[in-house]
Design an enzyme around this catalytic site. Sequence first.
Site, short mmCIF file in Angstrom:
data_model
loop_
_atom_site.label_atom_id
_atom_site.label_comp_id
_atom_site.label_asym_id
_atom_site.label_seq_id
_atom_site.Cartn_x
_atom_site.Cartn_y
_atom_site.Cartn_z
N HIS A 42 2.81 5.11 -4.01
CA HIS A 42 2.75 5.66 -5.37
C HIS A 42 1.32 6.11 -5.64
O HIS A 42 0.55 5.43 -6.31
CB HIS A 42 3.20 4.60 -6.39
CG HIS A 42 4.64 4.20 -6.24
ND1 HIS A 42 5.08 3.37 -5.22
CD2 HIS A 42 5.74 4.53 -6.97
CE1 HIS A 42 6.39 3.21 -5.34
NE2 HIS A 42 6.82 3.89 -6.38
N GLU A 137 4.05 10.74 -3.72
CA GLU A 137 4.02 10.83 -5.18
C GLU A 137 5.18 11.72 -5.61
O GLU A 137 5.34 12.83 -5.11
CB GLU A 137 2.69 11.41 -5.67
CG GLU A 137 2.60 11.56 -7.19
CD GLU A 137 2.93 10.27 -7.94
OE1 GLU A 137 3.81 10.30 -8.81
OE2 GLU A 137 2.30 9.24 -7.62
N GLY A 166 8.38 7.18 -2.57
CA GLY A 166 7.69 6.40 -1.55
C GLY A 166 8.51 5.24 -1.00
O GLY A 166 8.37 4.88 0.17
N ASP A 186 2.11 0.25 -5.26
CA ASP A 186 1.78 -0.13 -6.64
C ASP A 186 2.52 0.76 -7.63
O ASP A 186 1.94 1.57 -8.32
CB ASP A 186 0.26 -0.07 -6.88
CG ASP A 186 -0.30 1.33 -6.63
OD1 ASP A 186 0.32 2.09 -5.86
OD2 ASP A 186 -1.35 1.67 -7.21
#
Length: 312
Positions: A42, A137, A166, A186
């Site tokens: 991410h 992304e 992802g 994350d």
Amino acid sequence: MFSYRHAFHAGNHADVLKHTTLIAMLRHLLQKDTALTVFDTHAGAGLYRLDGEYAETSGEAANGFLKLLTFINTPPAPAKKPSAAAKSIAEGLAPVIKDYMDLVASFNNKGSHKVYPGSPFIIQRLLGERDKLKLFEIHPTDTKTLAANIAQLEAGRQVAVLREDGFEGIKKFLPPPARRALVLSDPSYEIKNDYARVVAMVADSLVRFATGTYAVWYPIIPRPEAHDVPRKLKTLATKSGKKWLNATLTVKSSKLTADEAGDVIRPGLPASGMFIINPPHTLKAALQLALPQLAEILGQDQHATSTVESGG
């Protein structure tokens, strides 16, 4: 699903924890000659302006990176009965905190602190010529910004920007050619099922590539799904026979308060954690020194604290 923008949160206390830990891991992993592939599931936009509209709207960096910077430049007078963390700070900042601050400074002109690097740029700055970086992304605007930012590096084939989910996209890359990898995940956790998906992704990745290092950032907030993440990852690591490390940084109480009119005041993010499977053996000692210092400096009330647990 596209309302979350990390630009609002760049440089906050969670970023300080995440990026300090990330740098400490990379410093160790990159000591070997064999090429390392790093995955960021991410990635966000990659670079952020702390004087930009998003960051100034939230002001979160003021209680994170910028607060740490102010402390370093103008440390407060010592208390009459200093805590153990305060005494440690007086003896010198932890090396991993210094490393983090120096790296962020390297993206700015001397004396300026307007640019904050996200994980993609922190990772790329530390990689060697043979190492690779895969950035996932899915946010349409952030993907375009990330691709434009990465293009300025002229890193060629070292860095790949992929407009993909992802959680799913990483599957086709494991195991990597040189069989050395760090996976950073994350997610925003804006979508409720991100909590379950991040655990499922790590579980699947361990089957595909058991010796990789897997690092998951998670928020510590009053909802059961958030507390499930470290618990489930610990169970997963234990069943897989893998070593694990769980580091947390709390800066304030998570309790709701009310203003004079009786309206509820939400505290914002009070704490977050980093859970690492197959952590570098140097990481625990580094964080045990650094995190109490960060809690002392970034703490907003008497509930500020940190923990470092490990097992396996």
